[in-house]
Write a protein that holds these residues in place. Sequence first.
Motif, PDB file in Angstrom:
ATOM      1  N   GLY A 119     -51.748   4.998  -8.370  1.00 14.23           N
ATOM      2  CA  GLY A 119     -51.642   3.759  -9.143  1.00 14.23           C
ATOM      3  C   GLY A 119     -50.968   3.900 -10.486  1.00 14.23           C
ATOM      4  O   GLY A 119     -51.241   3.113 -11.402  1.00 14.23           O
ATOM      5  N   LYS A 120     -50.064   4.872 -10.631  1.00 16.13           N
ATOM      6  CA  LYS A 120     -49.380   5.074 -11.913  1.00 16.13           C
ATOM      7  C   LYS A 120     -48.643   3.814 -12.348  1.00 16.13           C
ATOM      8  O   LYS A 120     -48.732   3.392 -13.503  1.00 16.13           O
ATOM      9  N   GLY A 121     -47.886   3.232 -11.402  1.00 13.51           N
ATOM     10  CA  GLY A 121     -47.109   2.041 -11.741  1.00 13.51           C
ATOM     11  C   GLY A 121     -47.979   0.867 -12.133  1.00 13.51           C
ATOM     12  O   GLY A 121     -47.662   0.119 -13.062  1.00 13.51           O
ATOM     13  N   THR A 122     -49.101   0.706 -11.451  1.00 16.16           N
ATOM     14  CA  THR A 122     -50.015  -0.403 -11.753  1.00 16.16           C
ATOM     15  C   THR A 122     -50.620  -0.246 -13.146  1.00 16.16           C
ATOM     16  O   THR A 122     -50.726  -1.221 -13.904  1.00 16.16           O
ATOM     17  N   VAL A 123     -51.009   0.977 -13.491  1.00 17.03           N
ATOM     18  CA  VAL A 123     -51.575   1.223 -14.825  1.00 17.03           C
ATOM     19  C   VAL A 123     -50.510   1.012 -15.893  1.00 17.03           C
ATOM     20  O   VAL A 123     -50.775   0.414 -16.943  1.00 17.03           O
ATOM     21  N   ARG A 124     -49.283   1.482 -15.639  1.00 16.58           N
ATOM     22  CA  ARG A 124     -48.218   1.263 -16.610  1.00 16.58           C
ATOM     23  C   ARG A 124     -47.958  -0.226 -16.802  1.00 16.58           C
ATOM     24  O   ARG A 124     -47.749  -0.690 -17.929  1.00 16.58           O
ATOM     25  N   GLN A 125     -47.977  -0.993 -15.717  1.00 14.56           N
ATOM     26  CA  GLN A 125     -47.776  -2.438 -15.826  1.00 14.56           C
ATOM     27  C   GLN A 125     -48.871  -3.085 -16.671  1.00 14.56           C
ATOM     28  O   GLN A 125     -48.607  -4.016 -17.440  1.00 14.56           O
ATOM     29  N   GLU A 126     -50.091  -2.587 -16.543  1.00 15.52           N
ATOM     30  CA  GLU A 126     -51.190  -3.117 -17.364  1.00 15.52           C
ATOM     31  C   GLU A 126     -50.958  -2.802 -18.834  1.00 15.52           C
ATOM     32  O   GLU A 126     -51.175  -3.651 -19.705  1.00 15.52           O
ATOM     33  N   LEU A 127     -50.483  -1.601 -19.125  1.00 21.10           N
ATOM     34  CA  LEU A 127     -50.177  -1.245 -20.510  1.00 21.10           C
ATOM     35  C   LEU A 127     -49.034  -2.105 -21.043  1.00 21.10           C
ATOM     36  O   LEU A 127     -49.064  -2.555 -22.193  1.00 21.10           O
ATOM     37  N   THR A 128     -48.040  -2.378 -20.194  1.00 26.96           N
ATOM     38  CA  THR A 128     -46.925  -3.239 -20.588  1.00 26.96           C
ATOM     39  C   THR A 128     -47.402  -4.659 -20.847  1.00 26.96           C
ATOM     40  O   THR A 128     -46.968  -5.318 -21.801  1.00 26.96           O
ATOM     41  N   ARG A 129     -48.297  -5.148 -20.000  1.00 26.48           N
ATOM     42  CA  ARG A 129     -48.804  -6.511 -20.146  1.00 26.48           C
ATOM     43  C   ARG A 129     -49.494  -6.709 -21.495  1.00 26.48           C
ATOM     44  O   ARG A 129     -49.384  -7.762 -22.118  1.00 26.48           O
ATOM     45  N   ARG A 130     -50.164  -5.665 -21.956  1.00 26.04           N
ATOM     46  CA  ARG A 130     -50.863  -5.766 -23.245  1.00 26.04           C
ATOM     47  C   ARG A 130     -49.878  -5.801 -24.406  1.00 26.04           C
ATOM     48  O   ARG A 130     -50.161  -6.403 -25.437  1.00 26.04           O
ATOM     49  N   ASP A 131     -48.746  -5.090 -24.238  1.00 27.27           N
ATOM     50  CA  ASP A 131     -47.598  -5.168 -25.158  1.00 27.27           C
ATOM     51  C   ASP A 131     -48.002  -5.151 -26.625  1.00 27.27           C
ATOM     52  O   ASP A 131     -47.733  -6.076 -27.379  1.00 27.27           O
ATOM     53  N   LYS A 132     -48.613  -4.058 -27.045  1.00 26.13           N
ATOM     54  CA  LYS A 132     -48.987  -3.896 -28.449  1.00 26.13           C
ATOM     55  C   LYS A 132     -47.859  -3.269 -29.266  1.00 26.13           C
ATOM     56  O   LYS A 132     -48.038  -2.962 -30.437  1.00 26.13           O
ATOM     57  N   GLY A 133     -46.728  -3.067 -28.632  1.00 24.80           N
ATOM     58  CA  GLY A 133     -45.642  -2.390 -29.324  1.00 24.80           C
ATOM     59  C   GLY A 133     -45.995  -0.945 -29.622  1.00 24.80           C
ATOM     60  O   GLY A 133     -45.497  -0.346 -30.572  1.00 24.80           O
ATOM     61  N   GLN A 134     -46.861  -0.381 -28.784  1.00 18.71           N
ATOM     62  CA  GLN A 134     -47.406   0.946 -29.034  1.00 18.71           C
ATOM     63  C   GLN A 134     -46.401   2.044 -28.718  1.00 18.71           C
ATOM     64  O   GLN A 134     -46.415   3.101 -29.333  1.00 18.71           O
ATOM     65  N   PHE A 135     -45.537   1.786 -27.767  1.00 10.51           N
ATOM     66  CA  PHE A 135     -44.560   2.804 -27.394  1.00 10.51           C
ATOM     67  C   PHE A 135     -43.374   2.180 -26.666  1.00 10.51           C
ATOM     68  O   PHE A 135     -43.400   1.021 -26.264  1.00 10.51           O
ATOM     69  N   VAL A 136     -42.336   3.000 -26.518  1.00  2.00           N
ATOM     70  CA  VAL A 136     -41.132   2.625 -25.791  1.00  2.00           C
ATOM     71  C   VAL A 136     -41.220   3.267 -24.416  1.00  2.00           C
ATOM     72  O   VAL A 136     -41.620   4.429 -24.293  1.00  2.00           O
ATOM     73  N   TYR A 137     -40.880   2.529 -23.383  1.00  8.41           N
ATOM     74  CA  TYR A 137     -40.849   3.108 -22.050  1.00  8.41           C
ATOM     75  C   TYR A 137     -39.504   3.782 -21.830  1.00  8.41           C
ATOM     76  O   TYR A 137     -38.458   3.202 -22.112  1.00  8.41           O
ATOM     77  N   SER A 138     -39.557   5.015 -21.339  1.00  5.95           N
ATOM     78  CA  SER A 138     -38.333   5.776 -21.116  1.00  5.95           C
ATOM     79  C   SER A 138     -37.455   5.106 -20.067  1.00  5.95           C
ATOM     80  O   SER A 138     -37.945   4.587 -19.065  1.00  5.95           O
ATOM     81  N   VAL A 139     -36.153   5.137 -20.311  1.00  7.56           N
ATOM     82  CA  VAL A 139     -35.175   4.627 -19.353  1.00  7.56           C
ATOM     83  C   VAL A 139     -34.591   5.822 -18.612  1.00  7.56           C
ATOM     84  O   VAL A 139     -34.107   6.776 -19.230  1.00  7.56           O
ATOM     85  N   SER A 140     -34.657   5.798 -17.295  1.00  7.31           N
ATOM     86  CA  SER A 140     -34.160   6.903 -16.479  1.00  7.31           C
ATOM     87  C   SER A 140     -32.656   6.770 -16.242  1.00  7.31           C
ATOM     88  O   SER A 140     -32.091   5.679 -16.345  1.00  7.31           O
ATOM     89  N   MET A 141     -32.049   7.889 -15.907  1.00 13.85           N
ATOM     90  CA  MET A 141     -30.649   7.901 -15.499  1.00 13.85           C
ATOM     91  C   MET A 141     -30.595   8.006 -13.973  1.00 13.85           C
ATOM     92  O   MET A 141     -31.421   8.684 -13.359  1.00 13.85           O
ATOM     93  N   THR A 142     -29.633   7.333 -13.360  1.00 13.63           N
ATOM     94  CA  THR A 142     -29.488   7.400 -11.911  1.00 13.63           C
ATOM     95  C   THR A 142     -28.030   7.307 -11.501  1.00 13.63           C
ATOM     96  O   THR A 142     -27.198   6.746 -12.233  1.00 13.63           O
ATOM     97  N   THR A 143     -27.757   7.847 -10.317  1.00 12.92           N
ATOM     98  CA  THR A 143     -26.403   7.747  -9.766  1.00 12.92           C
ATOM     99  C   THR A 143     -26.294   6.631  -8.731  1.00 12.92           C
ATOM    100  O   THR A 143     -25.217   6.414  -8.175  1.00 12.92           O
ATOM    101  N   ARG A 144     -27.388   5.935  -8.462  1.00 16.62           N
ATOM    102  CA  ARG A 144     -27.286   4.837  -7.488  1.00 16.62           C
ATOM    103  C   ARG A 144     -26.529   3.661  -8.097  1.00 16.62           C
ATOM    104  O   ARG A 144     -26.432   3.526  -9.326  1.00 16.62           O
TER     105      ARG A 144
END
Length: 210
Positions: free
Chosen positions: A16-41
């Motif tokens: 449930g990593k994604g679900t927990v991250r979504q919950e942290l995002t929903r709270r949006d306290k400006g606590q941190f920046v979510y990393s942006v990944s690099m991809t070749t797709r």
Amino acid sequence: MSKGMLIVLSGPSGVGKGTVRQELTRRDKGQFVYSVSMTTRKMRPKEVDGVDYFFSTVDEFQQAIKNDQMLEYNQYVGNYYGTPRKYVEDTINQGKDIFLEIDVGGAMQVKEKMPEGVFIFLTPPDLKSLRGRITQRGTDSAAVIDRRMEQAINEINLMKEYDYAVVNDVVSKAADRIETIIESEHLKVERIIQDYLKVSGVQNDYKANN
């Protein structure tokens, strides 16, 4: 300006990593920046370069690997995915915390290069509940589920490599625990002492005595 922190959340597939991250995002306290990944797709409709992903060619990605510019990376369905080192380091140097949600293998790669990060292992309440979560997806055969469970057990054995373990029994409670960890980490002496000494005007004395 104080540096930010690198926060790495990982755990076995299905925990449930994604679900927990979504919950942290929903709270949006400006606590941190979510990393942006690099991809070749290929970029999909409505995706934005630098927001959804940093899109690159295979040659560019492989060159980044060669130049040690990736904190972690892997290949999935013929495409590369990974975390650019410069993006993470720039964010930290701007005084912002950066949050990575990645698999266990990726977390171990990151720890080799940035051991000063805060590494959080998200764990299921027990293996029975983890199997239930994987089974409920309805996308895998019994044989595939068995392989996923075997991999999960191997990954759980790596919990000792992390700083914290958070049980994902209830998503909101797991998010609470992660927020508490981050708040506590900001109060550690080694993270604040240099800034405190600068303000206090005794930094030179501290360095001379240590």
